[in-house]
Design an enzyme around this catalytic site. Structure first.
Site, short mmCIF file in Angstrom:
data_model
loop_
_atom_site.label_atom_id
_atom_site.label_comp_id
_atom_site.label_asym_id
_atom_site.label_seq_id
_atom_site.Cartn_x
_atom_site.Cartn_y
_atom_site.Cartn_z
N TYR A 40 -35.74 10.50 -17.68
CA TYR A 40 -36.24 9.35 -16.52
C TYR A 40 -37.76 9.16 -16.67
CZ TYR A 40 -37.15 6.81 -12.19
OH TYR A 40 -37.63 5.79 -11.25
N TYR A 78 -34.19 20.16 -27.74
CA TYR A 78 -33.10 19.22 -27.50
C TYR A 78 -33.25 18.06 -27.12
CZ TYR A 78 -28.40 18.32 -25.26
OH TYR A 78 -27.43 17.90 -24.81
N ARG A 118 -28.67 10.47 -23.24
CA ARG A 118 -28.70 10.60 -21.73
C ARG A 118 -30.15 10.67 -21.15
NH1 ARG A 118 -23.98 14.20 -20.46
NH2 ARG A 118 -24.72 14.04 -18.19
N THR A 144 -26.61 20.77 -20.08
CA THR A 144 -26.08 19.93 -19.50
C THR A 144 -24.73 19.77 -19.07
OG1 THR A 144 -27.45 18.63 -21.06
CG2 THR A 144 -25.43 17.31 -19.88
N THR A 145 -23.96 20.76 -20.05
CA THR A 145 -22.57 21.12 -19.62
C THR A 145 -22.51 22.02 -18.74
OG1 THR A 145 -22.03 20.83 -22.00
CG2 THR A 145 -20.36 21.84 -20.85
N ILE A 202 -24.28 23.56 -31.12
CA ILE A 202 -24.45 23.93 -29.71
C ILE A 202 -23.30 23.03 -29.27
CG2 ILE A 202 -25.48 24.02 -27.69
CD1 ILE A 202 -28.06 24.78 -28.98
N LYS A 262 -31.72 21.12 -31.05
CA LYS A 262 -30.55 20.63 -31.11
C LYS A 262 -30.59 19.14 -31.02
CE LYS A 262 -26.83 20.63 -27.32
NZ LYS A 262 -26.42 20.80 -26.14
#
Length: 297
Positions: free
Chosen positions: A112, A138, A143, A49-50, A208, A166
């Protein structure tokens, strides 16, 4: 501890440096990877994501993974973000990451689509089939709109390829429930920098991290202190960096993280649309909090 341990301590969820024309800055990425390793980081996540993977083309995504593996050159584990809301595409990316030498893959829940718990089990088992390396599950419901339940983790833990979690669901009660169900079968990493010590205190083995983009050595020290039995020292660092963590998330990740890495001179302060550079007010807050912990910006 359980199954394959990909890393213990801190892995940086690395930003992806970009040029003013929005092309990926591979020179900057290489320098950032080298610096992270020199500072003692325990691993890196590329294209998470980052790392803005969601706005990369498939070719860019693959090139970033390949580049990171080659640049790290076995010095630390490289974990490739390969999750997708299109399982077939995610499987393809996972297969590619495995082939080019990634040490593990990080697979986010499908954003989504809002899949069911049975769908999550089917999806993660499909990723496992496509992979020759361990997979980190994850969970970041804030999000994606999907939350993995403790009983679902218990089912996922039966797959030998699904070795770690994560966790970024912000629910310590749920986290402890999960850990009790997967003990001996899956390791857990915090997905939130403000919960490194709390999650390690109930059995997690690290984080993380976004914070470690700019404070790799110091973030590693937090986990190292905890593992050495210096719980008070670890907690002191957790609290010391609390304001900076707040600034790194005062706008949606990775907008502040990219600004912070840019302020250290590693890249331009460029994010891809629909992300937008942070406001001047929040940027000054970020810079002030970076200076408060001794960073020269």
């Amino acid at each position: 501890m359980s199954k394959d341990i990909i890393f213990e301590g801190i892995a940086t969820a690395l930003v992806t440096p970009m040029k003013a024309n929005f092309d990926i800055d591979f020179e900057g990425l290489g320098k950032l990877i080298d610096w992270q390793i020199e500072e003692g980081i325990n691993g890196i996540v590329i294209c998470g994501t980052t790392g803005e993977a969601s706005t990369m083309t498939e070719a860019e995504h693959k090139e970033c993974i390949r580049f990171a593996v080659e640049r790290a050159a076995g010095r630390i584990p490289v974990i490739a973000g390969t999750g997708s809301n299109n399982t077939a595409h995610g499987q393809e990316m996972t297969e590619y990451a495995s082939q080019v030498g990634a040490d593990a893959c990080l697979v986010v829940t499908p954003y989504y689509n809002k899949v069911t718990q049975d769908g999550l089990v089917t999806m993660y088992n499909a990723y496992a089939e496509a992979s020759t390396v361990p997979i980190i599950v994850y969970n970041v419901p804030g999000r994606t709109g999907v939350n993995i339940l403790p009983e679902t983790y218990q089912r996922l833990a039966e797959n030998d390829k699904l070795v770690a979690i994560k966790e970024a669901n912000n629910n310590i009660a749920s986290i402890t429930d999960t850990l009790s169900r997967v003990e001996g079968k899956m390791n857990m990493y915090s997905g939130n920098d403000d919960q490194i010590v709390p999650i390690m205190s109930v059995g997690g083995i690290g984080c993380i991290s976004v914070l470690s983009n700019i404070l790799p050595k110091e973030t590693v020290a937090m986990a190292d202190r905890f593992r050495a039995g210096d719980i008070k020292g670890a907690a002191e660092l957790q609290l010391k960096y609390r304001p900076l963590v707040g600034s790194l998330f005062c706008e949606v990740n990775p907008i502040p993280a990219k600004a912070a890495v840019s302020a250290l001179g590693f890249c331009e302060n460029v994010v891809r649309a629909p992300l937008y550079p942070m406001s001047e007010k929040n940027y000054q807050r970020l810079i002030n909090d970076m200076r408060a912990v001794g960073l020269n910006v």
